[in-house]
Design an enzyme around this catalytic site. Structure first.
Site, PDB file in Angstrom:
ATOM      1  N   ARG A  11      34.846  44.131  51.011  1.00 15.28           N
ATOM      2  CA  ARG A  11      35.738  44.820  51.562  1.00 15.28           C
ATOM      3  C   ARG A  11      35.845  45.204  52.980  1.00 15.28           C
ATOM      4  O   ARG A  11      36.863  45.007  53.430  1.00 15.28           O
ATOM      5  CB  ARG A  11      35.451  46.215  50.638  1.00 15.28           C
ATOM      6  CG  ARG A  11      35.953  46.604  49.303  1.00 15.28           C
ATOM      7  CD  ARG A  11      35.914  47.938  48.911  1.00 15.28           C
ATOM      8  NE  ARG A  11      36.188  48.102  47.726  1.00 15.28           N
ATOM      9  CZ  ARG A  11      37.407  48.110  47.056  1.00 15.28           C
ATOM     10  NH1 ARG A  11      38.412  47.812  47.613  1.00 15.28           N
ATOM     11  NH2 ARG A  11      37.507  48.227  45.731  1.00 15.28           N
ATOM     12  N   ARG A  12      34.568  45.093  53.651  1.00 19.22           N
ATOM     13  CA  ARG A  12      34.609  45.336  54.900  1.00 19.22           C
ATOM     14  C   ARG A  12      35.148  44.236  55.648  1.00 19.22           C
ATOM     15  O   ARG A  12      35.893  44.007  56.568  1.00 19.22           O
ATOM     16  CB  ARG A  12      33.126  45.601  55.393  1.00 19.22           C
ATOM     17  CG  ARG A  12      32.776  47.176  55.157  1.00 19.22           C
ATOM     18  CD  ARG A  12      31.530  47.393  55.625  1.00 19.22           C
ATOM     19  NE  ARG A  12      31.174  48.683  55.256  1.00 19.22           N
ATOM     20  CZ  ARG A  12      30.121  49.104  54.914  1.00 19.22           C
ATOM     21  NH1 ARG A  12      28.754  48.284  55.181  1.00 19.22           N
ATOM     22  NH2 ARG A  12      29.575  50.532  54.757  1.00 19.22           N
ATOM     23  N   ALA A  33      33.528  39.437  39.656  1.00 13.72           N
ATOM     24  CA  ALA A  33      32.155  39.254  39.010  1.00 13.72           C
ATOM     25  C   ALA A  33      31.321  40.584  38.996  1.00 13.72           C
ATOM     26  O   ALA A  33      30.784  40.754  37.871  1.00 13.72           O
ATOM     27  CB  ALA A  33      31.684  38.274  40.219  1.00 13.72           C
ATOM     28  N   PHE A  75      27.017  35.643  39.324  1.00 14.22           N
ATOM     29  CA  PHE A  75      27.850  36.295  40.237  1.00 14.22           C
ATOM     30  C   PHE A  75      28.024  35.531  41.409  1.00 14.22           C
ATOM     31  O   PHE A  75      29.263  35.456  42.324  1.00 14.22           O
ATOM     32  CB  PHE A  75      27.194  37.590  40.751  1.00 14.22           C
ATOM     33  CG  PHE A  75      27.868  38.345  41.645  1.00 14.22           C
ATOM     34  CD1 PHE A  75      28.621  39.491  41.599  1.00 14.22           C
ATOM     35  CD2 PHE A  75      27.400  38.441  43.051  1.00 14.22           C
ATOM     36  CE1 PHE A  75      29.112  40.248  42.580  1.00 14.22           C
ATOM     37  CE2 PHE A  75      27.937  38.970  44.287  1.00 14.22           C
ATOM     38  CZ  PHE A  75      28.715  39.968  43.738  1.00 14.22           C
ATOM     39  N   GLY A  77      28.082  32.173  41.778  1.00 18.32           N
ATOM     40  CA  GLY A  77      28.980  30.987  41.511  1.00 18.32           C
ATOM     41  C   GLY A  77      30.292  31.519  41.404  1.00 18.32           C
ATOM     42  O   GLY A  77      31.079  30.853  42.102  1.00 18.32           O
ATOM     43  N   ARG A  85      31.366  30.118  37.590  1.00 20.25           N
ATOM     44  CA  ARG A  85      30.643  31.042  36.744  1.00 20.25           C
ATOM     45  C   ARG A  85      30.445  30.453  35.405  1.00 20.25           C
ATOM     46  O   ARG A  85      29.779  31.167  34.440  1.00 20.25           O
ATOM     47  CB  ARG A  85      31.743  32.338  36.637  1.00 20.25           C
ATOM     48  CG  ARG A  85      32.865  32.126  35.873  1.00 20.25           C
ATOM     49  CD  ARG A  85      34.105  33.089  35.811  1.00 20.25           C
ATOM     50  NE  ARG A  85      34.856  32.884  34.664  1.00 20.25           N
ATOM     51  CZ  ARG A  85      36.033  32.248  34.759  1.00 20.25           C
ATOM     52  NH1 ARG A  85      36.071  31.235  35.643  1.00 20.25           N
ATOM     53  NH2 ARG A  85      36.815  32.191  33.652  1.00 20.25           N
TER      54      ARG A  85
END
Length: 114
Positions: A11-12, A33, A75, A77, A85
């Site tokens: 997010r940052r 994920a 997570f 992948g 995944r």
């Protein structure tokens, strides 16, 4: 907690404020994920608990550790590419089915065939 911290970091990095869940594709994959892992966690904990009590604690613990490892790989992948995944997803699903079998066998042995 590790997965949630990765979402916060993404997010940052991509400047995506909560409650938004869309934006940069890497953020979206990281967010999904984390959400997917969170959705399966209650199922995993329940099966781990029942299999550990009614079947075999050692085998259950090994399955639990392998499951956590496969979800970490899932997570990692998924955060890189959606196709990354699939292998860990299948492995974690297989481990959940093993835990289902152990839980059922333990419950049947305890309550049906004492």
């Amino acid at each position: 907690a590790y997965f949630a911290m990765q979402v916060i970091s993404a997010r940052r990095k991509y400047k995506i404020s909560p409650p938004e869940t869309s934006g940069h594709p890497e953020f979206e994959r990281t967010f999904r994920a984390q959400a997917n892992c969170s959705e399966y966690f209650p199922i995993f904990i329940s099966l781990l608990w029942v299999a550990g009590i009614f079947c075999h604690q050692g085998v259950t613990a090994v399955c639990g550790l392998l499951y956590l490892y496969t979800r970490l790989k899932y997570f990692q992948g998924y955060a890189v590419a959606a196709q990354g995944r699939l292998g860990p997803l299948y492995a974690s699903a297989w481990l959940l089915w093993v835990l289902v079998g152990m839980a059922l066998a333990g419950l049947l042995a305890h309550f049906v065939w004492p």
